[in-house]
Design a protein around this motif. Structure first.
Motif, mmCIF file in Angstrom:
data_model
loop_
_atom_site.group_PDB
_atom_site.id
_atom_site.type_symbol
_atom_site.label_atom_id
_atom_site.label_comp_id
_atom_site.label_asym_id
_atom_site.label_seq_id
_atom_site.Cartn_x
_atom_site.Cartn_y
_atom_site.Cartn_z
ATOM 1 N N PHE A 102 113.417 -65.598 35.888
ATOM 2 C CA PHE A 102 114.672 -66.200 36.037
ATOM 3 C C PHE A 102 114.337 -67.912 35.528
ATOM 4 C CE2 PHE A 102 115.592 -62.744 39.611
ATOM 5 C CZ PHE A 102 116.116 -61.947 38.770
ATOM 6 N N SER A 103 113.523 -68.556 36.181
ATOM 7 C CA SER A 103 113.374 -69.924 35.852
ATOM 8 C C SER A 103 113.009 -70.296 34.320
ATOM 9 C CB SER A 103 111.968 -70.215 36.464
ATOM 10 O OG SER A 103 111.091 -69.563 37.953
ATOM 11 N N LEU A 104 112.604 -68.826 33.032
ATOM 12 C CA LEU A 104 113.048 -69.459 31.732
ATOM 13 C C LEU A 104 114.190 -69.256 31.809
ATOM 14 C CD1 LEU A 104 109.478 -67.377 31.536
ATOM 15 C CD2 LEU A 104 110.105 -70.227 30.505
ATOM 16 N N HIS A 105 114.485 -68.472 31.777
ATOM 17 C CA HIS A 105 116.199 -67.682 31.401
ATOM 18 C C HIS A 105 116.755 -68.935 32.102
ATOM 19 C CE1 HIS A 105 119.690 -65.303 30.544
ATOM 20 N NE2 HIS A 105 119.763 -66.220 31.369
ATOM 21 N N ALA A 106 116.727 -69.760 33.531
ATOM 22 C CA ALA A 106 117.779 -70.707 33.726
ATOM 23 C C ALA A 106 117.586 -72.066 32.913
ATOM 24 C CB ALA A 106 117.813 -70.342 35.185
ATOM 25 N N ALA A 107 116.744 -72.320 32.078
ATOM 26 C CA ALA A 107 116.639 -73.729 31.545
ATOM 27 C C ALA A 107 115.960 -73.799 29.821
ATOM 28 C CB ALA A 107 114.721 -73.853 31.875
ATOM 29 N N PRO A 108 117.283 -72.917 29.488
ATOM 30 C CA PRO A 108 117.152 -72.638 27.919
ATOM 31 C C PRO A 108 117.586 -73.719 27.223
ATOM 32 C CG PRO A 108 119.797 -72.723 28.883
ATOM 33 C CD PRO A 108 118.303 -72.651 30.067
ATOM 34 N N MET A 109 117.445 -75.204 27.896
ATOM 35 C CA MET A 109 117.095 -76.851 26.846
ATOM 36 C C MET A 109 115.712 -76.443 26.798
ATOM 37 S SD MET A 109 118.855 -80.425 28.050
ATOM 38 C CE MET A 109 117.960 -80.142 29.597
ATOM 39 N N TRP A 110 114.400 -76.340 27.596
ATOM 40 C CA TRP A 110 112.986 -76.321 27.651
ATOM 41 C C TRP A 110 112.464 -75.103 26.859
ATOM 42 C CZ3 TRP A 110 115.996 -78.047 31.513
ATOM 43 C CH2 TRP A 110 115.991 -79.485 32.226
ATOM 44 N N PHE A 111 113.123 -74.331 27.268
ATOM 45 C CA PHE A 111 112.303 -73.307 26.940
ATOM 46 C C PHE A 111 113.673 -71.763 25.805
ATOM 47 C CE2 PHE A 111 110.290 -73.999 30.303
ATOM 48 C CZ PHE A 111 109.205 -73.892 30.204
ATOM 49 N N HIS A 112 113.429 -71.416 24.359
ATOM 50 C CA HIS A 112 114.366 -70.988 24.163
ATOM 51 C C HIS A 112 114.060 -68.959 23.778
ATOM 52 C CE1 HIS A 112 114.932 -74.480 21.809
ATOM 53 N NE2 HIS A 112 115.428 -74.873 22.237
ATOM 54 N N ARG A 113 114.948 -68.286 23.791
ATOM 55 C CA ARG A 113 114.879 -67.358 23.472
ATOM 56 C C ARG A 113 114.621 -66.712 22.864
ATOM 57 N NH1 ARG A 113 118.288 -63.431 28.271
ATOM 58 N NH2 ARG A 113 116.574 -61.959 26.840
ATOM 59 N N ARG A 114 113.917 -66.201 22.224
ATOM 60 C CA ARG A 114 113.446 -64.670 21.263
ATOM 61 C C ARG A 114 113.355 -63.102 20.830
ATOM 62 N NH1 ARG A 114 114.022 -69.420 19.404
ATOM 63 N NH2 ARG A 114 112.801 -70.755 18.121
ATOM 64 N N GLY A 115 113.735 -63.325 22.193
ATOM 65 C CA GLY A 115 113.723 -61.846 22.345
ATOM 66 C C GLY A 115 113.575 -61.014 23.077
ATOM 67 N N LYS A 116 113.456 -60.231 23.838
ATOM 68 C CA LYS A 116 113.401 -59.356 25.385
ATOM 69 C C LYS A 116 112.429 -60.133 26.082
ATOM 70 C CE LYS A 116 111.901 -55.206 26.091
ATOM 71 N NZ LYS A 116 111.723 -53.800 26.223
ATOM 72 N N GLY A 117 112.714 -61.239 26.954
ATOM 73 C CA GLY A 117 111.948 -60.849 28.110
ATOM 74 C C GLY A 117 110.708 -61.838 27.495
ATOM 75 N N CYS A 118 110.534 -62.596 26.085
ATOM 76 C CA CYS A 118 110.108 -63.509 25.247
ATOM 77 C C CYS A 118 110.819 -64.555 24.778
ATOM 78 C CB CYS A 118 109.412 -62.422 23.666
ATOM 79 S SG CYS A 118 109.518 -63.513 22.639
ATOM 80 N N PHE A 119 109.957 -65.563 24.904
ATOM 81 C CA PHE A 119 110.612 -67.647 24.657
ATOM 82 C C PHE A 119 109.109 -68.259 24.468
ATOM 83 C CE2 PHE A 119 111.894 -65.048 29.057
ATOM 84 C CZ PHE A 119 113.143 -65.679 28.884
ATOM 85 N N ARG A 120 109.725 -69.085 23.944
ATOM 86 C CA ARG A 120 109.370 -70.363 23.544
ATOM 87 C C ARG A 120 109.421 -71.152 24.204
ATOM 88 N NH1 ARG A 120 107.451 -70.948 16.475
ATOM 89 N NH2 ARG A 120 106.574 -72.688 16.494
ATOM 90 N N LYS A 121 108.578 -72.513 24.139
ATOM 91 C CA LYS A 121 108.867 -73.513 24.574
ATOM 92 C C LYS A 121 109.886 -74.326 23.884
ATOM 93 C CE LYS A 121 106.303 -77.307 24.956
ATOM 94 N NZ LYS A 121 104.741 -77.454 25.528
ATOM 95 N N ALA A 122 110.578 -75.500 23.666
ATOM 96 C CA ALA A 122 111.812 -76.235 22.979
ATOM 97 C C ALA A 122 111.124 -77.670 22.498
ATOM 98 C CB ALA A 122 112.659 -77.235 24.042
ATOM 99 N N PRO A 123 110.810 -77.430 21.169
ATOM 100 C CA PRO A 123 110.013 -78.475 20.960
ATOM 101 C C PRO A 123 110.368 -80.439 21.399
ATOM 102 C CG PRO A 123 110.598 -77.834 18.891
ATOM 103 C CD PRO A 123 111.606 -77.145 19.732
ATOM 104 N N GLU A 124 109.404 -81.543 21.306
ATOM 105 C CA GLU A 124 109.405 -82.069 21.957
ATOM 106 C C GLU A 124 110.689 -83.231 21.294
ATOM 107 O OE1 GLU A 124 106.529 -85.882 23.904
ATOM 108 O OE2 GLU A 124 106.103 -84.761 22.551
ATOM 109 N N ASP A 125 110.861 -83.214 20.265
ATOM 110 C CA ASP A 125 111.668 -83.967 19.465
ATOM 111 C C ASP A 125 113.274 -83.446 20.321
ATOM 112 O OD1 ASP A 125 111.593 -82.218 18.048
ATOM 113 O OD2 ASP A 125 112.545 -83.083 16.670
ATOM 114 N N ILE A 126 113.573 -81.678 19.980
ATOM 115 C CA ILE A 126 114.733 -81.215 20.136
ATOM 116 C C ILE A 126 115.176 -81.533 21.977
ATOM 117 C CG2 ILE A 126 116.042 -79.014 20.797
ATOM 118 C CD1 ILE A 126 114.530 -78.388 17.860
ATOM 119 N N LEU A 127 113.795 -80.964 22.887
ATOM 120 C CA LEU A 127 114.383 -81.167 24.236
ATOM 121 C C LEU A 127 114.593 -82.605 24.984
ATOM 122 C CD1 LEU A 127 113.996 -80.096 26.244
ATOM 123 C CD2 LEU A 127 111.707 -81.252 26.831
#
Length: 633
Positions: A102-127
């Motif tokens: 729930f924490s990762l899903h609620a923070a799309p600016m910090w963590f980008h979804r890459r599939g079911k239950g899969c995430f990747r942290k946003a690059p620093e410049d984009i963040l």
């Protein structure tokens, strides 16, 4: 067995009722049974119960520091359960795993979804850019709320300085000022114009209507750009041996036309029709032509006008008394029985000796004085002769005046006085159409315009014509009859200081008379574009004049505290007041014959919407059959 899954963009949990390997039958926390593909299951668990999992995980997720999560997360893609194990330092239970999801899903600016239950942290410049955007939105939201509160308190926010017209007439809904204004309008129940009027962002309701016209038609303002001064060709032209005089109302400064009456030795007269000639002072493609081409016409309105040409140019060519001005003249050879035996056009300088004004002349030169006689006054003989000639010309066209009993209204605005509705006290006067002075001027102008239209047509020189057929009036580049006037050819060429088509035609007429190359060739695309643009602008200007006259009619009712008055029924529930030319709908009106005179009560008015509310009181008179037929709807 319980499962956590995602449906319609939100996380849900439920009890597994049946396991069919590739799919599950699940009853969610609301008791609804759904068929769920196993691939869509994010988490399987045995405790706590589904409702308890959602409650506990959502509460815990709200406590997480998202920036910290981002800082301790690796750069590679990851599954939420793996990250939860790293975060907690042990294999997470169901609540801990769901909390991380729930924490990762609620923070799309910090963590980008890459599939079911899969995430990747946003690059620093984009963040960083996203955070800056979020901060900007936060500041904008605060600004919107602050401006909204200011407007609700009937105060103009400082951000509105210089953009009131854009907010009112072309609002960009992406601007925070527009969002604040719209929100404040909902809060107060007022329209944008009425709210800004109460906030003193508009000095008066008049400004709202006038500024709208300027915003639409004069976005660069009404000031003239720099221009090359006109050439004043007085010394290059022959001087006419006449004493010319003009006839205009008191507010006219662009005096386009004047007349002269010269007795002939053998009897009869040479009557001159003299038209101011700015076309001799500047040429096509000059800076002054560009100015006139852009404006296309003088804009008239009660108490004000926006001239087509700069004031210095008008002063140089207007036919004002005491000056000798360049003119295009049409001379008529008239016998003592008022028969016209010939005519001649000239380019010359004309001495103007008098500017007669309607308000001075009409009391002593009208139908009554022409019938019963009146004492002598300067120009009486000349005016009487010209009126008699005008009567002959009118009969010769086969179009006797059909408007003799109609009333025109005049508007005078005293801007020095103020009312609760703003600057300006209006006086609305009446004048019967078709007075001797009006007929005199109208008939001589019709004759001149018809004569010069034939001159252009017969010379094969392009011109702009007024054409009427089947009741419709239009502009054309080819000569054709004007059925309403009863002439076979008609141009507008008698108001070159006020209308661009007249200026164009004057260039063409001058070229014919001087034997030079016309400014516009036949079938010129520039001529067609000028015609099209003039018609559009002239229509807009006239419509604005009608709207602003209606506004001043409503102001007149309020200014004079009119609560009861009389009107004429036009049709259905449409009524026209008798004292002023205001037409409006009156829903309370019972069925009436068109032409009926009624009394009514004024119960309300609105200067922004320019509307009047009224209540029917009584029927005063009903029209006879003849009056009904003559009603002008």
């Amino acid at each position: 067995m319980f499962v956590l899954f995602e449906e319609d963009g939100s996380f849900k949990a439920g009890t597994v009722l049946a396991d069919n390997d590739s799919s599950l039958q699940v009853e969610n926390t609301r008791g609804k049974r759904v068929k769920l593909k196993r691939a869509n299951v994010l988490l399987e668990f045995r405790e706590p119960d589904p409702a308890g999992l959602l409650i506990r995980a959502q509460a815990a997720a709200a406590e997480f520091d998202t920036d910290f999560l981002w800082s301790v997360c690796g750069d590679e893609e990851f599954i939420f359960t793996e990250f939860a194990a790293d975060y907690y330092g042990h294999k997470p239970d169901a609540v801990e795993a769901a909390t991380m999801l729930f924490s990762l899903h609620a923070a799309p600016m910090w963590f980008h979804r890459r599939g079911k239950g899969c995430f990747r942290k946003a690059p620093e410049d984009i963040l960083c850019a996203a955070k800056a955007g979020m901060e900007k939105k936060r500041q904008q939201a605060e600004a919107i709320e602050r401006m909204r509160a200011e407007l609700a308190a009937k105060r103009q926010p400082p951000e509105f300085d210089g953009i009131i017209s854009q907010l009112l007439y072309r609002p960009d809904r992406n601007r925070i000022e527009v969002k604040a204004l719209e929100a404040a309008c909902i809060d107060t129940g007022l329209s944008a114009a009425k709210l800004l009027l109460e906030c003193a962002a508009l000095s008066s309701s008049y400004d709202y209507h006038y500024n709208r016209f300027l915003f639409e038609q004069f976005p660069e303002g009404t000031d003239f750009p720099p221009f090359d001064p006109p050439v004043f060709p007085t010394g290059l032209l022959p001087r006419a041996d006449v004493a010319a005089f003009s006839i205009d109302d008191a507010t006219t400064t662009e005096i386009d036309d004047a007349f002269s009456v010269t007795p002939q030795p053998g009897g009869g007269w040479k009557i001159g029709i003299h038209i101011a000639a700015p076309a001799l002072g500047f040429a096509r493609s000059s800076t002054l032509d560009a100015i006139a081409r852009r404006r296309l016409s003088t804009v008239y309105m009660p108490g004000n006008k926006i001239t087509m040409l700069p004031n210095d140019v008008i002063l140089a060519f207007t036919l004002s008394a005491g000056h000798t001005r360049p003119a295009v003249s049409l001379y008529l050879d008239v016998r003592s029985d008022l028969t016209i035996t010939g005519h001649e056009s000239r380019i010359e300088c004309v001495p103007v000796v008098a500017n007669l004004r309607h308000h001075d002349i009409e009391p002593i030169f009208n139908e009554a004085t022409l019938t019963k006689g009146s004492p002598d006054f300067p120009w009486k003989k000349e005016l009487t002769l010209l009126w008699e000639l005008a009567t002959v010309l009118e009969a010769g066209r086969g179009k006797p005046s059909g408007n003799a009993n109609q009333v025109d209204h005049t508007y005078t605005i005293d801007w020095e006085q103020h009312t609760p509705d703003g600057p300006g006290v209006v006086t609305i006067g009446q004048r019967v159409r078709g007075s001797p002075l009006e007929k005199l001027v109208a008939e001589l102008m019709i004759f001149a315009n018809a004569t010069w239209g034939r001159l252009l047509d017969e010379s094969g020189v392009a011109g702009l014509y007024r054409v009427q057929g089947g009741g419709k009036v239009r502009m054309a580049t080819v000569a054709a009859p004007h059925e309403g006037l009863g002439v076979d050819c008609y141009t507008w060429s008698s108001s070159p200081l006020r209308r661009y088509v007249d200026l164009v035609n004057q260039w063409q007429i001058a070229a014919v008379l001087n034997g030079t190359t016309p400014a516009f060739a036949p079938r010129s695309t520039d001529l067609l574009e000028a015609l099209r643009d003039f018609e559009l602008a002239y229509t807009e200007y006239n419509e604005f004049q009608r709207r602003i006259e209606r506004y001043w009619c409503v102001r007149w009712l309020r200014q004079n505290n009119v609560h009861a008055t009389e009107g004429t029924v036009l049709r259905d529930n449409l009524v026209r007041l008798i004292e002023i030319p205001l037409i409006f709908k009156m829903p309370s009106l019972p069925p009436q014959l068109p032409g009926s005179k009624i009394s009514l009560a004024i119960t309300g008015s609105d200067l922004i919407d320019v509307e009047v509310e009224a209540r029917y009181l009584a029927t005063l008179t009903e029209p006879g059959p003849e009056a009904q037929e003559e009603m002008n709807y």
